[in-house]
Design a protein around this motif. Structure first.
Motif, PDB file in Angstrom:
ATOM      1  N   SER A 121      29.194  45.550  46.345  1.00 58.81           N
ATOM      2  CA  SER A 121      30.222  44.612  46.791  1.00 58.81           C
ATOM      3  C   SER A 121      30.272  44.624  48.302  1.00 58.81           C
ATOM      4  N   SER A 165      27.748  37.655  48.769  1.00 57.51           N
ATOM      5  CA  SER A 165      27.191  39.005  48.663  1.00 57.51           C
ATOM      6  C   SER A 165      27.057  39.373  47.200  1.00 57.51           C
ATOM      7  N   HIS A 166      25.916  39.953  46.825  1.00 59.02           N
ATOM      8  CA  HIS A 166      25.706  40.456  45.470  1.00 59.02           C
ATOM      9  C   HIS A 166      25.918  39.369  44.411  1.00 59.02           C
ATOM     10  N   PHE A 212      32.949  35.687  47.893  1.00 62.42           N
ATOM     11  CA  PHE A 212      34.160  36.425  48.250  1.00 62.42           C
ATOM     12  C   PHE A 212      34.999  35.573  49.206  1.00 62.42           C
ATOM     13  N   TYR A 223      32.802  44.761  50.044  1.00 66.68           N
ATOM     14  CA  TYR A 223      33.860  45.662  50.499  1.00 66.68           C
ATOM     15  C   TYR A 223      33.355  47.080  50.731  1.00 66.68           C
ATOM     16  N   GLU A 242      39.350  46.160  46.346  1.00 65.36           N
ATOM     17  CA  GLU A 242      38.752  47.077  45.379  1.00 65.36           C
ATOM     18  C   GLU A 242      37.587  47.825  46.002  1.00 65.36           C
ATOM     19  N   ARG A 261      27.826  36.867  44.450  1.00 66.65           N
ATOM     20  CA  ARG A 261      29.243  36.562  44.274  1.00 66.65           C
ATOM     21  C   ARG A 261      29.791  35.895  45.536  1.00 66.65           C
ATOM     22  N   TYR A 303      29.622  53.370  43.876  1.00 74.24           N
ATOM     23  CA  TYR A 303      28.452  52.491  43.936  1.00 74.24           C
ATOM     24  C   TYR A 303      27.210  53.296  43.568  1.00 74.24           C
ATOM     25  N   ASN A 314      26.744  47.605  40.903  1.00 74.56           N
ATOM     26  CA  ASN A 314      28.112  47.132  41.102  1.00 74.56           C
ATOM     27  C   ASN A 314      28.425  46.978  42.586  1.00 74.56           C
ATOM     28  N   LYS A 346      35.710  35.188  41.343  1.00 74.54           N
ATOM     29  CA  LYS A 346      36.841  35.526  40.498  1.00 74.54           C
ATOM     30  C   LYS A 346      37.693  34.279  40.288  1.00 74.54           C
ATOM     31  N   GLU A 387      36.829  48.817  40.985  1.00 76.80           N
ATOM     32  CA  GLU A 387      36.336  47.891  39.966  1.00 76.80           C
ATOM     33  C   GLU A 387      36.302  48.606  38.620  1.00 76.80           C
TER      34      GLU A 387
END
Length: 271
Positions: free
Chosen positions: A27, A226-227, A231, A29, A77, A229, A81, A25, A266, A110
């Motif tokens: 991220s 990142s990951h 952002f 962040y 969020e 995804r 991790y 998971n 998202k 998350e």
């Protein structure tokens, strides 16, 4: 399960970032440099000598000097991790292990990191629905409402077009101009630039922008990858841009160029 509290000054950044990077998971962040740019003080709970799971604990003090959890600005969020399975037992163990000197506070995390029993803390589940981009463009936008396409028509009628990349200062300057000056906005203005330069240093992202026929920038977004995804870290749209659908046009260009790729974003970030 062995969990221990590690104060900020003793954090092994390499082990910590490695866990965030390889976590199921993970991220952007969660990286230490993102937290350093947004949270003045933060500690971490760690599982195992190899830091197989970590939970950052951003904190502040109230008027009586009591420590509490506090969501950092610019971080929507956080998480527990982990490179190990995110079982409810593991998640609850982390929340239960937060030291007693943290007298309360709240975090947004998350969904998989929300505990069954938050105890003395307020825990908010991060909202958002993933839009998977490994589809044709036509499939991606098929479920969008009529307002999306109406704003695209405005943008096309106005002759909008993509703009070339530019330095983070330009996005931050326009953001501050549209938001107005205040102590909070001045802090965010500088924090945004620190984060953007960290992303650029790692070649993880950059600016996307839209301009009108005269070359005036109407909408800008700084995105990071990142990951698996996308952002959209920071965005700004001028008054003129809002009147001609500039931000919608920007997102539409991003969907066209990223359609069919193994990425997600998202859905709510597109509005």
């Amino acid at each position: 399960m062995e969990l221990r509290f590690v104060p900020q000054e003793e954090i092994d950044r390499q082990l910590y970032d490695s866990c965030v990077h390889f976590a199921t998971n993970g991220s952007i962040y969660g990286y230490h440099w993102f937290l350093n740019a947004t949270a003045k003080d933060w500690d971490v709970l760690v599982e195992g000598d190899e830091w197989v799971s970590v939970m950052p604990l951003p904190r502040s003090k109230n008027w009586w000097g009591r420590q509490r959890l506090e969501q950092p600005g610019l971080i929507p969020e956080l998480a527990v991790y982990s490179v190990r399975p995110l079982s409810p037992t593991r998640i609850q163990a982390f929340w239960d292990a937060i030291p007693a000197e943290f007298r309360g506070g709240e975090l947004t995390v998350e969904p998989a990191s929300v505990p069954a029993a938050p105890g003395r803390f307020k825990v908010h589940r991060a909202a958002g629905e993933a839009l998977f981009l490994d589809q044709p463009y036509e499939t991606l936008v098929a479920g969008f409402g009529p307002d999306y396409f109406n704003r695209l028509q405005l943008a096309e009628a106005a002759g909008l077009r993509p703009a070339s990349s530019f330095k983070p200062e330009r996005l931050a300057d326009l953001w501050l101009e549209t938001q107005g000056r205040s102590a909070t906005n001045e802090w965010q203005y500088h924090a945004m630039q620190r984060i953007m330069y960290q992303v650029l240093h790692r070649s993880w992202g950059g600016t996307q922008a839209v301009q009108d026929a005269t070359g005036e920038l109407l909408a800008m977004v700084f995105i990071a990858y990142s990951h698996g995804r996308i952002f959209p870290l920071f965005r700004v749209e001028s008054v003129q841009g809002r009147s001609v659908g500039a931000m919608t046009y920007l997102w539409d260009q991003l969907l066209r160029t990223h359609a069919g790729k193994n990425l997600k974003i998202k859905r709510e970030d597109l509005w």
